[in-house]
Design a protein around this motif. Sequence first.
Motif, PDB file in Angstrom:
ATOM      1  N   TRP A 167      43.420  41.890  42.375  1.00 54.82           N
ATOM      2  CA  TRP A 167      42.007  41.592  42.142  1.00 54.82           C
ATOM      3  C   TRP A 167      41.274  42.827  41.608  1.00 54.82           C
ATOM      4  O   TRP A 167      40.545  42.749  40.618  1.00 54.82           O
ATOM      5  N   GLU A 170      41.888  43.346  38.067  1.00 51.13           N
ATOM      6  CA  GLU A 170      41.131  42.398  37.254  1.00 51.13           C
ATOM      7  C   GLU A 170      39.679  42.875  37.105  1.00 51.13           C
ATOM      8  O   GLU A 170      39.107  42.827  36.005  1.00 51.13           O
TER       9      GLU A 170
ATOM     10  N   GLU B 133      34.606  27.411  40.121  1.00 44.68           N
ATOM     11  CA  GLU B 133      34.908  28.207  38.931  1.00 44.68           C
ATOM     12  C   GLU B 133      34.839  27.326  37.676  1.00 44.68           C
ATOM     13  O   GLU B 133      34.236  27.692  36.675  1.00 44.68           O
ATOM     14  N   PRO B 140      35.120  31.954  30.971  1.00 45.60           N
ATOM     15  CA  PRO B 140      35.001  33.302  31.545  1.00 45.60           C
ATOM     16  C   PRO B 140      34.979  34.411  30.503  1.00 45.60           C
ATOM     17  O   PRO B 140      34.329  35.440  30.710  1.00 45.60           O
ATOM     18  N   TRP B 151      31.357  35.997  38.775  1.00 43.83           N
ATOM     19  CA  TRP B 151      32.667  35.383  38.531  1.00 43.83           C
ATOM     20  C   TRP B 151      33.789  36.240  39.120  1.00 43.83           C
ATOM     21  O   TRP B 151      34.732  35.728  39.739  1.00 43.83           O
ATOM     22  N   LEU B 152      33.664  37.554  38.939  1.00 38.22           N
ATOM     23  CA  LEU B 152      34.701  38.456  39.450  1.00 38.22           C
ATOM     24  C   LEU B 152      34.845  38.339  40.966  1.00 38.22           C
ATOM     25  O   LEU B 152      35.958  38.378  41.499  1.00 38.22           O
ATOM     26  N   ARG B 155      36.671  35.257  41.712  1.00 36.10           N
ATOM     27  CA  ARG B 155      38.090  35.510  41.454  1.00 36.10           C
ATOM     28  C   ARG B 155      38.749  36.179  42.670  1.00 36.10           C
ATOM     29  O   ARG B 155      39.884  35.876  43.023  1.00 36.10           O
ATOM     30  N   ILE B 158      39.399  33.641  45.293  1.00 35.96           N
ATOM     31  CA  ILE B 158      40.549  32.816  44.903  1.00 35.96           C
ATOM     32  C   ILE B 158      41.865  33.553  45.148  1.00 35.96           C
ATOM     33  O   ILE B 158      42.796  33.019  45.764  1.00 35.96           O
ATOM     34  N   THR B 159      41.922  34.797  44.711  1.00 40.49           N
ATOM     35  CA  THR B 159      43.144  35.593  44.870  1.00 40.49           C
ATOM     36  C   THR B 159      43.493  35.760  46.352  1.00 40.49           C
ATOM     37  O   THR B 159      44.653  35.588  46.744  1.00 40.49           O
TER      38      THR B 159
END
Lengths: 189, 189
Positions: A167, A170, B133, B140, B151-152, B155, B158-159
Amino acid sequence: MALEHAILVSLAERASTGYDLARRFDKSIGQFWTATHQQVYKVLGRMDANGWVAATVVAQDARPDKKVYDLTDTGRAELQDWLARPAEREATRSDLAVKIRGASYGDPAAVAAEVRRHRADHAGRLEFYLANEKREFPDPSALTGHRLHQWLVLRGGITLERGLIDWYDEVVAALTPSSTPARTSEEDR
Amino acid sequence: MALEHAILVSLAERASTGYDLARRFDKSIGQFWTATHQQVYKVLGRMDANGWVAATVVAQDARPDKKVYDLTDTGRAELQDWLARPAEREATRSDLAVKIRGASYGDPAAVAAEVRRHRADHAGRLEFYLANEKREFPDPSALTGHRLHQWLVLRGGITLERGLIDWYDEVVAALTPSSTPARTSEEDR
DNA sequence: TGTAGCTATGCAACGAGTTGCACTGCAACC
DNA sequence: GGTTGCAGTGCAACTCGTTGCATAGCTACA
């Protein structure tokens, strides 16, 4: 109602002093639960008063006396009882995530640098866990009982550290203006 | 020194009432920071006293009056300052992990069931995040500024949920005696 | 008509955890 | 000879967050 039970598990594995428990909470157990020595002593005192643990004072030469705590039957019963009770989903709290979310209200590049710093920290921790795994659990398929359970928790640490690192990578990629013009800007508000 | 800053970020995105903030802490922001309404009101009061935020009372019909809070210049400065300060590594605390570690002192099958329950919970959460998302960030690669940052963080959620699910699967497989005789046993101590 | 649920704000008491400090004595390093 | 570090236990004050309770009026449903 939390550190108590981590201590119960820890003492079930091995009778220990408060000092020793505190150190173990910096290491293996500390993976998913931390405690300072002050907190450990405080809780240990309460557990003693509740009859969950009992202390034996051991004199040492060239060292201060120590109080070795062990589980009582009551403590062992409480541990079993707790294990059977459903666990709450724990609230994840991350300063860093809040900073990432708020990056545009400050300097996004500085936030990216901070994420990079945490990335390095977690990479170090991951290596530490992997080294532990190799040293302590060379043949996982042969594990049973509490050794298996210890290994599973270590696996959790490894999996989560890997996730965090992915993460962070990213995030750094998205926040660092390179070839791709993912511009971080002032133009909001 | 924590919820304050999450609230600052939240108010920077949009001026809100305490009630509204509390609800948002159940949703998007709540991904990496939670707060009950009581806590929000308390902290909001302190922030007001510090001059970080200012309230405007808005009368409503068929509803109680509300106090809409917004950042002051002092608050905005504090937010910037905080963003530039290094963040501590946050201590992960997981009851469930402690239970896994202590499984052999109770009923390992019951612990496995508990892990399965958490697995389902996190799978639901993952789906929720993925749906968010898709709905909120369909493209994105076009994101910039605070939308990119939001958004990050999503993410990240989610990860981490994926990581947890993977780990839980590993644990359940190891604790469930099936074809492979990974016997969980009584034979310790 | 009664009950449940939502919007809206807040206090009081408690529990968990952190920070700072205090004391003892040995071993090792510079 | 002085400082640092380790082993060992503990208190006091504080902050952060949770739990329980209170209040108030509107809406929707049975």
